[in-house]
Motif scaffolding. Structure first.
Motif, short mmCIF file in Angstrom:
data_model
loop_
_atom_site.label_atom_id
_atom_site.label_comp_id
_atom_site.label_asym_id
_atom_site.label_seq_id
_atom_site.Cartn_x
_atom_site.Cartn_y
_atom_site.Cartn_z
N TYR A 189 0.81 -1.24 0.06
CA TYR A 189 -0.03 -0.04 0.04
C TYR A 189 1.10 1.22 0.01
O TYR A 189 1.71 1.59 0.85
CB TYR A 189 -0.93 -0.07 1.13
CG TYR A 189 -1.89 1.04 1.15
CD1 TYR A 189 -2.59 1.41 -0.15
CD2 TYR A 189 -2.39 1.63 2.27
CE1 TYR A 189 -3.69 2.24 0.01
CE2 TYR A 189 -3.25 2.72 2.46
CZ TYR A 189 -3.77 2.91 1.33
OH TYR A 189 -5.01 3.83 1.38
N THR A 190 0.82 1.99 -1.11
CA THR A 190 1.48 3.24 -1.22
C THR A 190 1.63 4.15 -0.12
O THR A 190 2.75 4.58 0.55
CB THR A 190 1.28 3.88 -2.53
OG1 THR A 190 1.46 3.22 -3.66
CG2 THR A 190 1.89 5.19 -2.55
N PRO A 191 0.65 4.56 0.40
CA PRO A 191 0.60 5.45 1.79
C PRO A 191 1.30 4.75 3.01
O PRO A 191 2.18 5.56 3.57
CB PRO A 191 -0.85 5.55 2.16
CG PRO A 191 -1.62 5.46 0.85
CD PRO A 191 -0.80 4.19 -0.01
N ALA A 192 1.63 3.50 3.03
CA ALA A 192 2.04 2.86 4.21
C ALA A 192 3.60 3.10 3.64
O ALA A 192 4.45 3.41 5.01
CB ALA A 192 1.62 1.21 4.29
N ILE A 193 4.24 2.90 2.80
CA ILE A 193 5.49 2.94 2.42
C ILE A 193 5.86 4.50 2.74
O ILE A 193 6.97 4.74 3.53
CB ILE A 193 5.68 2.81 0.99
CG1 ILE A 193 5.20 1.12 0.73
CG2 ILE A 193 7.45 2.57 1.04
CD1 ILE A 193 5.47 0.70 -0.73
N LEU A 194 4.94 5.30 2.37
CA LEU A 194 5.29 6.85 2.62
C LEU A 194 5.52 7.01 3.87
O LEU A 194 6.53 7.82 4.56
CB LEU A 194 4.63 7.71 1.68
CG LEU A 194 4.31 7.59 0.40
CD1 LEU A 194 3.07 8.39 -0.24
CD2 LEU A 194 5.74 8.06 -0.41
N ALA A 195 4.35 6.56 4.54
CA ALA A 195 4.31 7.31 5.95
C ALA A 195 5.19 6.33 7.06
O ALA A 195 5.90 7.20 7.97
CB ALA A 195 2.81 6.55 6.60
N TYR A 196 5.72 5.23 6.90
CA TYR A 196 6.72 4.76 7.61
C TYR A 196 8.11 5.51 7.48
O TYR A 196 8.44 5.73 8.69
CB TYR A 196 7.14 3.42 6.83
CG TYR A 196 6.39 2.30 7.81
CD1 TYR A 196 7.08 1.85 9.04
CD2 TYR A 196 5.37 1.79 7.49
CE1 TYR A 196 6.36 0.71 9.86
CE2 TYR A 196 4.48 0.75 8.32
CZ TYR A 196 5.02 0.20 9.66
OH TYR A 196 4.68 -0.69 10.46
N TYR A 197 8.48 6.11 6.44
CA TYR A 197 9.46 7.00 6.35
C TYR A 197 9.39 8.43 7.34
O TYR A 197 10.18 8.64 8.06
CB TYR A 197 9.88 7.52 4.83
CG TYR A 197 10.78 8.46 4.62
CD1 TYR A 197 11.93 8.49 5.41
CD2 TYR A 197 10.59 9.48 3.65
CE1 TYR A 197 12.87 9.44 5.17
CE2 TYR A 197 11.60 10.65 3.38
CZ TYR A 197 12.66 10.62 4.14
OH TYR A 197 13.67 11.61 4.00
N HIS A 198 8.35 8.98 7.14
CA HIS A 198 8.10 10.07 7.81
C HIS A 198 8.11 9.79 9.26
O HIS A 198 8.16 10.76 10.24
CB HIS A 198 7.07 11.20 7.07
CG HIS A 198 7.55 11.55 5.63
ND1 HIS A 198 8.28 12.60 5.58
CD2 HIS A 198 7.26 11.03 4.50
CE1 HIS A 198 8.65 13.01 4.32
NE2 HIS A 198 8.07 11.91 3.67
N VAL A 199 6.94 9.08 9.58
CA VAL A 199 6.77 8.87 10.99
C VAL A 199 7.84 8.25 11.63
O VAL A 199 8.29 8.62 12.95
CB VAL A 199 5.53 7.57 11.10
CG1 VAL A 199 5.36 7.23 12.55
CG2 VAL A 199 4.16 8.26 10.75
#
Length: 453
Positions: free
Chosen positions: A130-140
């Motif tokens: 899931y694209t938002p999961a990959i993006l969110a893991y980096y920033h969180v």
């Protein structure tokens, strides 16, 4: 095999049948964006997301973001479909003296035999990914103090024609191979036939596919000390029985568990405990479904500088061969005489199965069981929770990281629950803040503890 097949089909069905609104590329602004022209003249995008307020991003993060957005699919990097694991991806490969970009693109992409380096991976919301999961893991991760050392990630698009050709190559190569990845690529091919039904994969003009482009960690090893070995279905229960988790769940302090506080003898246990607790936290916040078995590590030296009495971290070229650590002689010579320890640093590189998935850490109550935590991570969580419950934060997650409103609401709820659990333990004295390596430097005084901001 049949269970995996059903899981893949169900995952794609859920993405197809969701109420997601297709992405409008014109709305993607981020911190910066770069455009590339595909062979048929479409403007592909690479977007570096805005930074989370208060998070700490390293110079390396900024450099890697720019490197990722400097990859031109048609000029300076070879493209190959991924043939392993379960989630499809496009691999970005560095051309070398033997294989030019053109040779890589024309090959059948047996990259191991070609000895090519994978520089980045381009993944979409297909199967468990899931694209938002990959993006969110980096920033969180950066918001919490770089927990898990999550790879740098940006948003990227690709001409649908280019991706369809790579999908065809994958299906041709895998046609006679009985493996879960074959089923996944077959589903991607079906999605290409009806892109309008897949708004989480194709943008609203239906001319491009979009996803997360992540830096590829190299020379990592499977962290089986943490995951253990065994059946897939019982992997999370097995994780709770492994020594690393039992240590962070123990009521005994580190000095009691290890029998010493001498830096070189306690360093690996302390770092491992911190990494495990950090992993449980971020996976709890982001509804991670498939972590155990997808944990890696890299070797780094940690030593105390005799001049400054500060902790120094240095990359190592140590390798595992036949279950034995082999350290280059030069490194051994340089570290001799120092208070130095060769440590396994956890790397969370596979973060795609989250946000919309089953929260396995919450399901097994992992965070409730933890008794040891990094004080730095704890403070990071308090600041993150405080900042998260604002209209600006909701806008950030929905605009920059492509969350749906319900997904942001889930993140907020998870974060508030995590804060409540850990703060209650802190206030009752049941949480030991004894897994920060810096506090084991001789003569260092531990920080004054406050359970609230």
């Amino acid at each position: 095999m049949e269970k995996i097949r059903k899981t893949i089909l169900l995952s794609l069905f859920l993405l197809t049948s969701s109420q997601a609104v297709a992405l409008n590329l014109g709305n993607l602004q981020g911190e910066s964006r770069r455009e590339y022209k595909s062979p048929r003249g479409l403007s592909e995008l690479c977007v570096i997301q805005k930074k989370w307020p208060g998070a700490v991003y390293s110079n390396s993060d900024v450099s890697k973001e720019n490197t990722l957005c400097n990859y031109d699919f048609y000029l300076n990097v070879g493209l190959c479909p991924k043939y392993t694991s379960t989630n499809p991806a496009i691999l970005l490969l560095e051309p070398n003296a033997q294989y030019s970009k053109e040779a890589i693109d024309a090959s059948d992409c047996q990259i191991k035999s070609m000895k090519l380096e994978t520089e980045a991976k381009f993944k979409q919301s297909v199967t468990c990914s899931y694209t938002p999961a990959i993006l969110a893991y980096y920033h969180v991760s950066r918001a919490l103090g770089n927990v898990g050392r999550v790879p740098t990630t940006v948003l990227r698009t690709m001409d649908i024609v280019t991706h369809a050709k790579l999908t065809q190559k994958a299906n041709a190569y895998l046609s006679n191979i009985r493996d879960p990845i074959r089923l996944s690529w077959e589903q991607v091919a079906l999605a290409h036939k009806n892109p309008r039904m897949h708004p989480r994969i194709f943008e609203n003009s239906l001319n491009q596919i979009y996803g997360a482009l992540s830096d590829n960690i190299k020379k990592e090893e499977q962290y089986t000390d943490v995951s253990g070995h065994g059946d897939y279905d019982s992997r999370y229960q097995r994780f709770l029985r492994q020594k690393p988790f039992l240590r962070v769940a123990s009521s005994q302090g580190v000095s009691q568990q290890v029998g010493t506080t001498e830096f070189t003898q306690v360093a690996q246990v302390v770092l491992q405990m911190k990494d495990v607790a950090d992993m449980v936290l971020i996976d709890t916040l982001l509804n991670q479904q498939d972590r155990i078995g997808n944990i890696h590590y890299k070797f780094f030296w940690y030593y105390i500088d005799p001049q400054t009495n500060k902790l120094v971290r240095r990359k190592s070229d140590a390798k595992i061969k036949k279950d034995t650590v082999q350290i280059p002689e030069e490194e051994s010579r340089e570290m001799s005489g120092l208070q130095a320890a060769l440590l396994k640093e956890m790397v969370l590189k596979d973060n795609d199965c989250g946000v919309t998935k089953t929260n396995m850490m919450k399901k097994i109550g992992a965070l409730d069981k933890i008794r040891h935590f990094s004080y730095g991570t704890y403070r990071g969580l308090l600041y993150f929770e405080q900042t998260l419950n604002t209209p600006a934060a909701k806008d950030y997650f929905m605009t920059e990281l492509l969350f749906a409103a319900s997904e942001y609401k889930s993140l907020l709820k998870n974060t508030q629950e995590a804060k409540r659990i850990l703060m209650a333990k802190c206030q009752s004295g049941d949480l030991h803040f004894d897994v920060d390596l810096e506090t084991y430097i001789p003569g260092t005084q531990p920080p004054a503890i406050s359970c609230t901001l």
